[in-house]
Scaffold this active site. Structure first.
Site, PDB file in Angstrom:
ATOM      1  N   SER A  76       1.185  -1.047   0.186  1.00 32.75           N
ATOM      2  CA  SER A  76      -0.217   0.406   0.084  1.00 32.75           C
ATOM      3  C   SER A  76       0.823   1.173   0.344  1.00 32.75           C
ATOM      4  O   SER A  76       1.527   1.504  -0.829  1.00 32.75           O
ATOM      5  CB  SER A  76      -1.082   0.056   0.801  1.00 32.75           C
ATOM      6  OG  SER A  76      -1.993   1.144   0.985  1.00 32.75           O
ATOM      7  N   ASP A 102      -0.006  -4.400  -4.138  1.00 33.42           N
ATOM      8  CA  ASP A 102      -0.585  -3.130  -4.356  1.00 33.42           C
ATOM      9  C   ASP A 102      -0.471  -1.492  -3.657  1.00 33.42           C
ATOM     10  O   ASP A 102      -1.360  -1.525  -3.267  1.00 33.42           O
ATOM     11  CB  ASP A 102      -2.070  -3.628  -3.700  1.00 33.42           C
ATOM     12  CG  ASP A 102      -3.754  -3.302  -4.235  1.00 33.42           C
ATOM     13  OD1 ASP A 102      -3.286  -2.876  -5.931  1.00 33.42           O
ATOM     14  OD2 ASP A 102      -4.724  -3.775  -3.707  1.00 33.42           O
ATOM     15  N   ARG A 116       6.259   8.593  -6.783  1.00 34.41           N
ATOM     16  CA  ARG A 116       5.507   7.168  -6.729  1.00 34.41           C
ATOM     17  C   ARG A 116       6.888   6.447  -6.945  1.00 34.41           C
ATOM     18  O   ARG A 116       7.829   6.764  -7.402  1.00 34.41           O
ATOM     19  CB  ARG A 116       4.256   7.653  -8.049  1.00 34.41           C
ATOM     20  CG  ARG A 116       4.915   6.864  -9.160  1.00 34.41           C
ATOM     21  CD  ARG A 116       3.417   6.807  -9.832  1.00 34.41           C
ATOM     22  NE  ARG A 116       3.816   6.725 -11.118  1.00 34.41           N
ATOM     23  CZ  ARG A 116       4.260   6.055 -12.547  1.00 34.41           C
ATOM     24  NH1 ARG A 116       5.564   5.163 -12.072  1.00 34.41           N
ATOM     25  NH2 ARG A 116       4.879   6.863 -13.097  1.00 34.41           N
ATOM     26  N   ASP A 121      13.096   3.123  -9.180  1.00 28.81           N
ATOM     27  CA  ASP A 121      14.212   2.472  -8.048  1.00 28.81           C
ATOM     28  C   ASP A 121      14.958   1.903  -7.499  1.00 28.81           C
ATOM     29  O   ASP A 121      15.313   1.610  -6.294  1.00 28.81           O
ATOM     30  CB  ASP A 121      12.767   3.083  -7.399  1.00 28.81           C
ATOM     31  CG  ASP A 121      11.349   4.483  -7.525  1.00 28.81           C
ATOM     32  OD1 ASP A 121      12.911   4.945  -7.743  1.00 28.81           O
ATOM     33  OD2 ASP A 121      10.895   4.028  -7.175  1.00 28.81           O
ATOM     34  N   HIS A 187      -7.356  -5.392  -1.167  1.00 28.96           N
ATOM     35  CA  HIS A 187      -6.091  -5.144  -0.671  1.00 28.96           C
ATOM     36  C   HIS A 187      -4.928  -5.467  -0.629  1.00 28.96           C
ATOM     37  O   HIS A 187      -4.236  -5.736  -1.202  1.00 28.96           O
ATOM     38  CB  HIS A 187      -6.483  -3.119  -0.561  1.00 28.96           C
ATOM     39  CG  HIS A 187      -5.196  -2.248  -0.017  1.00 28.96           C
ATOM     40  ND1 HIS A 187      -4.891  -2.340  -1.310  1.00 28.96           N
ATOM     41  CD2 HIS A 187      -4.754  -1.197   0.692  1.00 28.96           C
ATOM     42  CE1 HIS A 187      -3.674  -1.214  -1.320  1.00 28.96           C
ATOM     43  NE2 HIS A 187      -4.224  -0.890   0.464  1.00 28.96           N
TER      44      HIS A 187
END
Length: 406
Positions: A76, A102, A116, A121, A187
């Site tokens: 999350s 997710d 984001r 990354d 989720h």
């Protein structure tokens, strides 16, 4: 990296440590920063990302632990924290791997890669999207690709065994931060799919590169050529791609989540010209290990003229190699009457035989084994199918091959 320190954290830590490799599992505790109004928690993801980057740099300096051996697993908001850690770490070398479970959607969807989780990354980034169903323009999980490989189980919007109506009633009542069991189900499925990949080495789920879930549901994407498929979860094949690759798969509603994917291509000839029919078919499969009975066939469109239809069928169990197919038109007396009425109105030229559907061949591709097979009607002289009838199809490649040799 999770914002809540929920019960599954310890399950995942134990599952990671059960791997044969020597492994240290470190849990980031940022509860006080995560338990804020959502927009503030979002701002805090950068701050915690910086802390984790500092920590990895310190490990490198003090005990020469290479960042390329670090694997950040973020759920999350934690997925974006992991992304920020990867982009904030100093020097030219990157963290080894980031897995986004997710990754959170609101205030991240549509943002630039620097704001984001993104493929830049880490040396390798994978993400599992399980709750991207939109409500008033927002979805709990991010829908856009954010990794080298983005997995969308069951299309990514929602998950089997979770109940959608409860979710929105709940959000309406408590707001997006009041995520309790009803909202968490889809989720958090991303987490349990990942844990499943650690616990069941013999039941690894394969996912397939595809443009969208509709194409996937027709069974059109079950190819592993040119690395088009990959393994969901911990044991993924790490491959840096210039562009994000979206992979789809179906799963069961509970662990182990693996299903077996098959494409069925059936060639129908509808003898009633100009009249589309919408029949219901079921299929029963006989394999070398097991059988699967009365599976409904998800036909997306009615049957016209002379055409091949493709669709996806998934099985919960491994039936082995497919050796026989029984194909049934689930007709009723009503169908029979309609059929007979047609017969009286339209005089048939071919004697007294009732018109029906001709099912010429059934071609099958098994996603997991990549095997392709052709099945033909057992009775060559009678290829007609009528309501409430069942036909048996057997493997027939050899017949084709022999003809080709001649």
């Amino acid at each position: 990296v999770d914002g809540m320190l929920e019960g599954w954290i310890w399950k995942m830590a134990a599952a990671l440590k059960s791997q044969h490799k020597q492994i240290n599992v470190i849990i980031a505790d940022w509860l006080t920063f995560a338990h804020q109004h959502y927009p503030i928690a979002v701002q805090n993801t950068r701050y915690i990302g910086q802390e984790i980057a500092d920590f990895l740099e310190w490990l490198e300096e003090s005990i020469q632990f290479s960042r390329s051996n670090a694997h950040l697993i973020g759920y999350s908001l934690g997925a974006h924290v992991s992304g920020f850690a990867g982009s904030y770490i100093s020097g030219t070398k990157k963290i080894g791997r980031i897995t986004g479970l997710d990754p959170a959607g609101p205030l991240f969807e549509g943002m630039s890669p620097t704001d984001r989780l993104s493929p830049d990354d880490a040396n390798f980034v994978d993400a599992i999207h399980t709750f991207t169903k939109q409500h008033m323009g927002l979805s709990v999980g991010i829908k856009q690709p954010v990794a080298h490989f983005d997995f969308y189980p069951n299309g990514g919007t929602f998950q089997p065994g979770c109940h959608i109506m409860h979710v929105y009633n709940h959000i309406a009542q408590y707001g997006i931060t009041g995520i309790t069991q009803t909202v968490k189900c889809a989720h958090e499925r991303s987490v349990h799919l990942f844990i499943d990949s650690l616990l069941h080495n013999d039941k690894q789920s394969t996912a397939y590169w595809c443009n969208d879930i509709n194409t996937f549901n027709k069974g059109m994407c079950l190819s592993c050529r040119k690395n088009r498929c990959n393994t969901l979860g911990y044991n993924i094949r790490e491959e840096r791609l210039p562009k994000s690759r979206q992979l789809f798969l179906k799963t069961r509603a509970h662990m182990p989540f693996k299903v077996y994917h098959y494409q069925f291509k059936i060639h129908f000839i509808n003898e009633i010209q100009g009249k589309q029919i919408d029949p219901t078919f079921t299929i029963s499969l006989t394999g070398t290990k097991e059988d699967a009975k009365n599976l409904p066939i998800p036909l997306v469109e009615g049957i016209n003229g002379n055409k091949t239809y493709s669709f996806l069928i998934t099985l919960d169990t491994d039936i082995g190699e497919l050796i026989m197919i029984k194909f049934k038109w689930e007709g009723t007396a009503v169908w029979e009457n309609i059929w007979d009425t047609f017969q009286t109105i339209i005089p048939w030229t071919k004697g007294t035989r009732r018109p029906g559907l001709i099912v010429k061949t059934i071609r099958v591709k098994a996603g997991e084994t990549q095997q392709k097979m052709t099945f033909c009607s057992q009775s060559i002289d009678n290829v007609h199918l009528h309501p409430a009838q069942e036909k048996t199809f057997v493997r027939c490649e050899d017949r084709f091959r022999r003809q080709n040799r001649k």
